[in-house]
Design a protein around this motif. Structure first.
Motif, PDB file in Angstrom:
ATOM      1  N   THR A 128       1.034  -1.009  -0.073  1.00  0.00           N
ATOM      2  CA  THR A 128      -0.117  -0.015   0.053  1.00  0.00           C
ATOM      3  C   THR A 128       0.945   1.132  -0.315  1.00  0.00           C
ATOM      4  O   THR A 128       1.799   1.084   0.854  1.00  0.00           O
ATOM      5  N   GLU A 129       0.496   2.224  -0.682  1.00  0.00           N
ATOM      6  CA  GLU A 129       1.365   3.284  -0.958  1.00  0.00           C
ATOM      7  C   GLU A 129       0.645   4.329   0.067  1.00  0.00           C
ATOM      8  O   GLU A 129      -0.606   4.518   0.234  1.00  0.00           O
ATOM      9  N   GLU A 130       1.489   5.480   0.573  1.00  0.00           N
ATOM     10  CA  GLU A 130       0.700   6.562   1.411  1.00  0.00           C
ATOM     11  C   GLU A 130      -0.006   7.358   0.134  1.00  0.00           C
ATOM     12  O   GLU A 130       0.617   7.550  -0.810  1.00  0.00           O
ATOM     13  N   SER A 131      -0.999   8.003   0.920  1.00  0.00           N
ATOM     14  CA  SER A 131      -1.816   8.972   0.098  1.00  0.00           C
ATOM     15  C   SER A 131      -0.972  10.081  -0.176  1.00  0.00           C
ATOM     16  O   SER A 131      -0.167  10.462   0.539  1.00  0.00           O
TER      17      SER A 131
END
Length: 176
Positions: free
Chosen positions: A131-134
């Protein structure tokens, strides 16, 4: 230093091999060239014609003999007319009567094991979901001074109105 010497030696040897192959191919082609030149020259025939008339008359006799021989090859040959025989028109002698049946496949059925996730999740434990940071918009991203953005004025262009000319509606032009 030793590597460059080895590379230079290898290049020299390969150039020597290439040059020798080119020279061999040229000499082989040259042999055929000189052979065809010697066979097809007319110097010997001219020399024979100029030395003695008796030889020239025998040469002309040979030439007429050669012409007669050549004339034999020019004769038009006619082939015998072909005849259609019974076996040629009989369908049983050819494969035109072979019946080709189309094959139908059985319908595929979905079985229980095909929809059971336990059979297909064996590798799922090895995968990690990343998951990537927003992304966040920061102030410097919106600062026009930072990017040197100039204000641009957009000017819209208007087309002239379409006019119907006389030739556009003239039936003589369009009904040729």
């Amino acid at each position: 230093m030793k590597t460059t010497n080895n590379v230079q030696k290898a290049i020299t040897k390969s150039l020597a091999v290439i040059i020798s192959l080119v020279l061999i191919s040229i000499t082989v082609n040259a042999q055929d060239f000189w052979r065809t030149v010697m066979e097809n020259n007319s110097f010997s025939q001219i020399a024979m014609a100029m030395t003695d008339n008796s030889e020239a008359s025998s040469a002309s006799a040979d030439a007429t003999t050669d012409m007669n021989t050549y004339a034999n090859y020019e004769a038009v040959e006619a082939e015998a007319e072909l005849e259609v025989e019974n076996w040629m028109t009989n369908d049983n002698n050819f494969f035109s009567t072979v019946n080709v049946a189309t094959e139908a496949e059985n319908t595929l059925d979905v079985e229980n094991w095909m929809t059971d996730e336990n059979f297909f999740n064996g590798m799922a434990s090895y995968f990690k979901v990343e998951t990537e940071e927003s992304l966040e918009v920061e102030n410097w991203m919106q600062d026009t001074n930072y990017f040197g953005v100039l204000s641009v004025e957009v000017e819209e262009e208007a087309d002239a109105a379409i006019e119907v000319e006389g030739w556009m509606t003239e039936t003589a032009i369009w009904n040729m």
